[in-house]
Motif scaffolding. Structure first.
Motif, mmCIF file in Angstrom:
data_model
loop_
_atom_site.group_PDB
_atom_site.id
_atom_site.type_symbol
_atom_site.label_atom_id
_atom_site.label_comp_id
_atom_site.label_asym_id
_atom_site.label_seq_id
_atom_site.Cartn_x
_atom_site.Cartn_y
_atom_site.Cartn_z
ATOM 1 N N GLY A 1 0.981 -1.051 -0.160
ATOM 2 C CA GLY A 1 0.164 0.378 -0.247
ATOM 3 C C GLY A 1 0.581 0.996 0.010
ATOM 4 N N SER A 2 -0.467 2.486 0.534
ATOM 5 C CA SER A 2 0.726 3.650 0.295
ATOM 6 C C SER A 2 2.389 3.994 1.135
ATOM 7 N N GLU A 3 2.089 2.576 2.432
ATOM 8 C CA GLU A 3 3.516 2.677 3.065
ATOM 9 C C GLU A 3 4.842 1.909 2.092
ATOM 10 N N THR A 4 4.617 1.266 1.555
ATOM 11 C CA THR A 4 5.643 0.226 0.758
ATOM 12 C C THR A 4 5.930 1.227 -0.469
ATOM 13 N N PHE A 5 5.138 1.712 -0.865
ATOM 14 C CA PHE A 5 4.878 3.331 -2.440
ATOM 15 C C PHE A 5 6.395 4.344 -1.402
ATOM 16 N N GLU A 6 5.347 4.715 -0.575
ATOM 17 C CA GLU A 6 6.828 5.424 -0.349
ATOM 18 C C GLU A 6 8.211 5.331 0.274
ATOM 19 N N THR A 7 7.838 3.928 0.857
ATOM 20 C CA THR A 7 9.513 3.046 1.059
ATOM 21 C C THR A 7 10.489 2.871 -0.294
ATOM 22 N N LEU A 8 9.866 2.338 -1.469
ATOM 23 C CA LEU A 8 10.557 2.167 -2.774
ATOM 24 C C LEU A 8 10.482 3.321 -3.111
ATOM 25 N N TRP A 9 9.934 4.689 -2.698
ATOM 26 C CA TRP A 9 10.057 5.682 -4.017
ATOM 27 C C TRP A 9 11.929 6.112 -3.151
ATOM 28 N N SER A 10 11.648 5.787 -1.594
ATOM 29 C CA SER A 10 13.004 7.046 -0.938
ATOM 30 C C SER A 10 14.132 5.470 -1.334
#
Length: 175
Positions: free
Chosen positions: A106-115
């Motif tokens: 979800g959104s947490e994984t999304f932001e982690t991948l972008w980071s």
């Protein structure tokens, strides 16, 4: 052979994913890849060659993409370890693990991948993250991925086409 089969089935799946029988096709494809994926396992044997590594990656990726719960569970665990210790994940399995983490995330994984993409130094790694970011099954996250890909401070302009093509190849992101 496995890579060719996988490629052809993915293309076929893209055509029928939104049809009433799309889920039956996923079950069929999962049945083809799950057993061989369990036989090759996640960790290489010392005497394996390059082709064994490619086969492992293809089988695990396809089994997970089609919803094999054991493959998905292991990929999520390996992703969690990777976030805190990048050296814990063999480079041959990074694309598989990142893609399946996104597919199930979800959104947490999304932001982690972008980071992680921002921290990556090698372009090959950046591309790996960008392709993984196209695997989400949330249309909003896919749209955000496309939006960020158009910002040249986020993604090199020559890599934007990779993001667009990858999102378009995702049945959820096709439209």
């Amino acid at each position: 052979v496995w890579e060719d089969l996988a490629s052809n089935l993915r293309g076929f799946h893209a055509l029928i994913a939104d049809r009433p029988y799309g889920s039956q096709f996923k079950e069929f494809a999962r049945s083809l890849f799950s057993r061989p994926a369990s036989l090759v396992g996640w960790d290489a044997n010392p005497d394996e060659g390059h082709l064994d590594s490619i086969k492992r990656s293809v089988l695990l990726s396809q089994a997970g993409s089609y919803g094999d719960p054991m493959v998905i569970k292991e990929a999520k665990e390996r992703f969690a370890r990777y976030v805190s210790d990048p050296d814990s994940l063999h480079p041959d399995l990074r694309g598989v693990v990142l893609g399946l983490a996104a597919q199930e995330g979800g959104s947490e994984t999304f932001e982690t991948l972008w980071s992680l993409e921002r921290l990556a130094e090698l372009n090959e790694e950046k591309i790996r993250f960008l392709v993984a970011l196209s695997r989400f099954e949330d249309r909003g996250l896919l749209q955000e991925n496309l939006n960020r890909s158009l910002d040249d401070k986020e993604v090199r302009s020559q890599d934007t086409v990779i993001v667009v093509a990858s999102v378009a190849s995702n049945p959820v992101g096709r439209d």
